[in-house]
Design a protein around this motif. Structure first.
Motif, PDB file in Angstrom:
ATOM      1  N   MET A  21       0.815  -1.217   0.000  1.00 40.01           N
ATOM      2  CA  MET A  21       0.000   0.000   0.000  1.00 40.01           C
ATOM      3  C   MET A  21       0.851   1.271   0.000  1.00 40.01           C
ATOM      4  O   MET A  21       0.317   2.369  -0.113  1.00 40.01           O
ATOM      5  CB  MET A  21      -0.916  -0.004   1.236  1.00 40.01           C
ATOM      6  N   HIS A  22       2.169   1.136   0.161  1.00 40.18           N
ATOM      7  CA  HIS A  22       3.111   2.256   0.096  1.00 40.18           C
ATOM      8  C   HIS A  22       2.731   3.400   1.036  1.00 40.18           C
ATOM      9  O   HIS A  22       2.491   4.540   0.611  1.00 40.18           O
ATOM     10  CB  HIS A  22       3.223   2.796  -1.325  1.00 40.18           C
ATOM     11  N   PRO A  23       2.657   3.137   2.350  1.00 35.34           N
ATOM     12  CA  PRO A  23       2.264   4.225   3.269  1.00 35.34           C
ATOM     13  C   PRO A  23       3.314   5.317   3.378  1.00 35.34           C
ATOM     14  O   PRO A  23       2.981   6.489   3.570  1.00 35.34           O
ATOM     15  CB  PRO A  23       2.088   3.496   4.604  1.00 35.34           C
ATOM     16  N   LEU A  24       4.600   4.953   3.234  1.00 38.38           N
ATOM     17  CA  LEU A  24       5.658   5.956   3.369  1.00 38.38           C
ATOM     18  C   LEU A  24       5.669   6.929   2.193  1.00 38.38           C
ATOM     19  O   LEU A  24       6.127   8.066   2.334  1.00 38.38           O
ATOM     20  CB  LEU A  24       7.014   5.274   3.514  1.00 38.38           C
ATOM     21  N   ASP A  25       5.176   6.473   1.028  1.00 40.65           N
ATOM     22  CA  ASP A  25       5.094   7.391  -0.106  1.00 40.65           C
ATOM     23  C   ASP A  25       4.136   8.539   0.203  1.00 40.65           C
ATOM     24  O   ASP A  25       4.376   9.696  -0.175  1.00 40.65           O
ATOM     25  CB  ASP A  25       4.622   6.644  -1.350  1.00 40.65           C
ATOM     26  N   PHE A  26       3.050   8.227   0.907  1.00 42.29           N
ATOM     27  CA  PHE A  26       2.111   9.279   1.295  1.00 42.29           C
ATOM     28  C   PHE A  26       2.665  10.121   2.435  1.00 42.29           C
ATOM     29  O   PHE A  26       2.567  11.356   2.412  1.00 42.29           O
ATOM     30  CB  PHE A  26       0.779   8.642   1.715  1.00 42.29           C
ATOM     31  N   LEU A  27       3.275   9.440   3.451  1.00 41.29           N
ATOM     32  CA  LEU A  27       3.738  10.166   4.626  1.00 41.29           C
ATOM     33  C   LEU A  27       4.923  11.068   4.324  1.00 41.29           C
ATOM     34  O   LEU A  27       5.046  12.154   4.888  1.00 41.29           O
ATOM     35  CB  LEU A  27       4.106   9.177   5.736  1.00 41.29           C
ATOM     36  N   LEU A  28       5.814  10.618   3.441  1.00 36.13           N
ATOM     37  CA  LEU A  28       7.033  11.377   3.159  1.00 36.13           C
ATOM     38  C   LEU A  28       7.000  12.109   1.825  1.00 36.13           C
ATOM     39  O   LEU A  28       7.888  12.936   1.572  1.00 36.13           O
ATOM     40  CB  LEU A  28       8.242  10.435   3.189  1.00 36.13           C
ATOM     41  N   GLY A  29       6.005  11.811   1.002  1.00 34.43           N
ATOM     42  CA  GLY A  29       5.998  12.399  -0.340  1.00 34.43           C
ATOM     43  C   GLY A  29       4.982  13.489  -0.559  1.00 34.43           C
ATOM     44  O   GLY A  29       4.878  14.009  -1.672  1.00 34.43           O
ATOM     45  N   SER A  30       4.230  13.840   0.467  1.00 35.25           N
ATOM     46  CA  SER A  30       3.225  14.896   0.311  1.00 35.25           C
ATOM     47  C   SER A  30       3.154  15.707   1.588  1.00 35.25           C
ATOM     48  O   SER A  30       3.482  15.221   2.676  1.00 35.25           O
ATOM     49  CB  SER A  30       1.852  14.291  -0.016  1.00 35.25           C
ATOM     50  N   LEU A  31       2.694  16.951   1.445  1.00 37.62           N
ATOM     51  CA  LEU A  31       2.594  17.826   2.613  1.00 37.62           C
ATOM     52  C   LEU A  31       1.552  17.329   3.617  1.00 37.62           C
ATOM     53  O   LEU A  31       1.849  17.300   4.824  1.00 37.62           O
ATOM     54  CB  LEU A  31       2.262  19.248   2.163  1.00 37.62           C
TER      55      LEU A  31
ATOM     56  N   GLY B 250       0.636  14.276   4.151  1.00 36.90           N
ATOM     57  CA  GLY B 250       1.214  13.079   4.769  1.00 36.90           C
ATOM     58  C   GLY B 250       2.301  13.427   5.765  1.00 36.90           C
ATOM     59  O   GLY B 250       2.380  12.831   6.846  1.00 36.90           O
ATOM     60  N   LEU B 251       3.151  14.399   5.413  1.00 32.01           N
ATOM     61  CA  LEU B 251       4.203  14.815   6.326  1.00 32.01           C
ATOM     62  C   LEU B 251       3.634  15.435   7.590  1.00 32.01           C
ATOM     63  O   LEU B 251       4.136  15.185   8.698  1.00 32.01           O
ATOM     64  CB  LEU B 251       5.136  15.808   5.623  1.00 32.01           C
ATOM     65  N   MET B 252       2.564  16.202   7.435  1.00 29.28           N
ATOM     66  CA  MET B 252       1.928  16.786   8.617  1.00 29.28           C
ATOM     67  C   MET B 252       1.319  15.697   9.506  1.00 29.28           C
ATOM     68  O   MET B 252       1.418  15.757  10.738  1.00 29.28           O
ATOM     69  CB  MET B 252       0.847  17.776   8.189  1.00 29.28           C
ATOM     70  N   CYS B 253       0.724  14.680   8.861  1.00 21.52           N
ATOM     71  CA  CYS B 253       0.174  13.563   9.642  1.00 21.52           C
ATOM     72  C   CYS B 253       1.279  12.818  10.373  1.00 21.52           C
ATOM     73  O   CYS B 253       1.119  12.407  11.535  1.00 21.52           O
ATOM     74  CB  CYS B 253      -0.590  12.614   8.729  1.00 21.52           C
ATOM     75  N   LEU B 254       2.423  12.635   9.713  1.00 20.41           N
ATOM     76  CA  LEU B 254       3.544  11.926  10.324  1.00 20.41           C
ATOM     77  C   LEU B 254       4.081  12.690  11.529  1.00 20.41           C
ATOM     78  O   LEU B 254       4.311  12.114  12.606  1.00 20.41           O
ATOM     79  CB  LEU B 254       4.654  11.708   9.294  1.00 20.41           C
ATOM     80  N   ILE B 255       4.279  14.001  11.370  1.00 19.58           N
ATOM     81  CA  ILE B 255       4.796  14.810  12.474  1.00 19.58           C
ATOM     82  C   ILE B 255       3.810  14.830  13.638  1.00 19.58           C
ATOM     83  O   ILE B 255       4.198  14.682  14.808  1.00 19.58           O
ATOM     84  CB  ILE B 255       5.101  16.239  11.975  1.00 19.58           C
ATOM     85  N   ALA B 256       2.527  15.000  13.324  1.00 22.31           N
ATOM     86  CA  ALA B 256       1.520  15.021  14.388  1.00 22.31           C
ATOM     87  C   ALA B 256       1.449  13.671  15.102  1.00 22.31           C
ATOM     88  O   ALA B 256       1.341  13.616  16.335  1.00 22.31           O
ATOM     89  CB  ALA B 256       0.164  15.382  13.807  1.00 22.31           C
ATOM     90  N   GLY B 257       1.531  12.583  14.358  1.00 16.64           N
ATOM     91  CA  GLY B 257       1.483  11.263  14.969  1.00 16.64           C
ATOM     92  C   GLY B 257       2.661  11.001  15.879  1.00 16.64           C
ATOM     93  O   GLY B 257       2.506  10.477  16.993  1.00 16.64           O
ATOM     94  N   ILE B 258       3.874  11.366  15.402  1.00 13.80           N
ATOM     95  CA  ILE B 258       5.059  11.168  16.230  1.00 13.80           C
ATOM     96  C   ILE B 258       4.991  12.025  17.492  1.00 13.80           C
ATOM     97  O   ILE B 258       5.331  11.580  18.592  1.00 13.80           O
ATOM     98  CB  ILE B 258       6.329  11.486  15.419  1.00 13.80           C
ATOM     99  N   ALA B 259       4.526  13.283  17.335  1.00 13.63           N
ATOM    100  CA  ALA B 259       4.424  14.170  18.498  1.00 13.63           C
ATOM    101  C   ALA B 259       3.418  13.639  19.520  1.00 13.63           C
ATOM    102  O   ALA B 259       3.691  13.614  20.730  1.00 13.63           O
ATOM    103  CB  ALA B 259       4.030  15.577  18.045  1.00 13.63           C
ATOM    104  N   LEU B 260       2.264  13.184  19.050  1.00 18.11           N
ATOM    105  CA  LEU B 260       1.262  12.641  19.970  1.00 18.11           C
ATOM    106  C   LEU B 260       1.744  11.355  20.628  1.00 18.11           C
ATOM    107  O   LEU B 260       1.494  11.120  21.816  1.00 18.11           O
ATOM    108  CB  LEU B 260      -0.044  12.391  19.223  1.00 18.11           C
ATOM    109  N   ASP B 261       2.448  10.536  19.857  1.00 21.80           N
ATOM    110  CA  ASP B 261       2.984   9.291  20.413  1.00 21.80           C
ATOM    111  C   ASP B 261       4.009   9.586  21.507  1.00 21.80           C
ATOM    112  O   ASP B 261       3.988   8.982  22.585  1.00 21.80           O
ATOM    113  CB  ASP B 261       3.627   8.472  19.294  1.00 21.80           C
TER     114      ASP B 261
END
Length: 235
Positions: free
Chosen positions: A196-206, A208-219
């Motif tokens: 499903m290539h989740p990293l392409d969405f998380l690292l390849g789009s704004l 996705g990157l915002m979701c990644l940063i928010a997820g890491i911060a909340l975690d």
């Protein structure tokens, strides 16, 4: 396949960041052991060095042993200064050099109470501070020092038993919190395995990157808050 490899490496990095030694402890070790040590020696020291909580636990255990040994020496008829010197020598302290002023004061007839108070560490030194107060009362009022020391030892043992009981009850919530923190990484692994290539969405789009940063911060905030509450419950 590449996504699965990246997700695995991300999981390993998350586990390392959670279990790695803290920065203040690393700086303290560098100051004590020197900065010219080989890198492999520094790594070994970091892996085997006790944490701040573990050092506090060692100090509390040593304080209980000191009170018990001191009470036995006093009951054997030795003078307070001699009894304290022999008791300190019989106990394995985490940092025995910090008690040298106490030994010197006991031998030379100095202010043992002040030496005990100044030698007590901020975390885990409540036993030494209670012993200092007990020593002050025994010297000032002339009360039976052996009985006072034995009472302090009983109080410290009861407090230690309470902390162990609380730690056992908190082991489950701590483990659950850490497991929940790793679940997002496991989700990435499963998504990568399904192509499903989740990293392409998380690292390849704004977005996705915002979701990644928010997820890491909340975690990270969740882990910190859980650990903070557990630490407060144990103190």
């Amino acid at each position: 396949m590449t996504g699965a490899l990246i997700a695995t490496l991300s999981t390993a990095c998350a586990v390392w960041l959670w279990t790695a030694p803290d920065t203040p402890t690393t700086r303290l070790t560098r100051l004590v052991t020197g900065r010219d040590k080989p890198r492999w020696t520094s790594l070994t020291t970091r892996l085997t060095r006790p944490t701040a909580a573990r050092r506090a636990q060692l100090w509390r255990h040593a304080s209980i042993e000191l009170c018990q040994s001191l009470s036995a020496e006093l009951s054997a008829g030795r003078t307070p200064g001699e009894a304290l010197t022999r008791a300190i020598a019989s106990v394995d302290f985490p940092a025995a050099e910090t008690l040298r002023p106490v030994i010197a004061a006991a031998r030379d007839g100095g202010d043992v109470s002040a030496a005990l108070t100044s030698s007590a560490p901020p975390e885990g030194g409540e036993g030494l501070r209670q012993l200092a107060a007990c020593w002050e009362v025994g010297v000032t009022v002339g009360a039976g020092l052996a009985a006072l020391v034995e009472r302090v030892a009983s109080t410290l043992r009861a407090a230690q038993a309470h902390r162990q009981d609380v730690a056992a009850q908190l082991a489950g919530p701590r483990t659950t919190a850490r497991l929940l923190a790793v679940l997002p990484a496991l989700g990435l692994l499963m998504a990568a395995a399904l192509n499903m290539h989740p990293l392409d969405f998380l690292l390849g789009s704004l977005p996705g990157l915002m979701c990644l940063i928010a997820g890491i911060a909340l975690d990270a905030c969740g882990l910190w808050w859980t650990n903070h509450m557990a630490t407060q419950a144990q103190t």
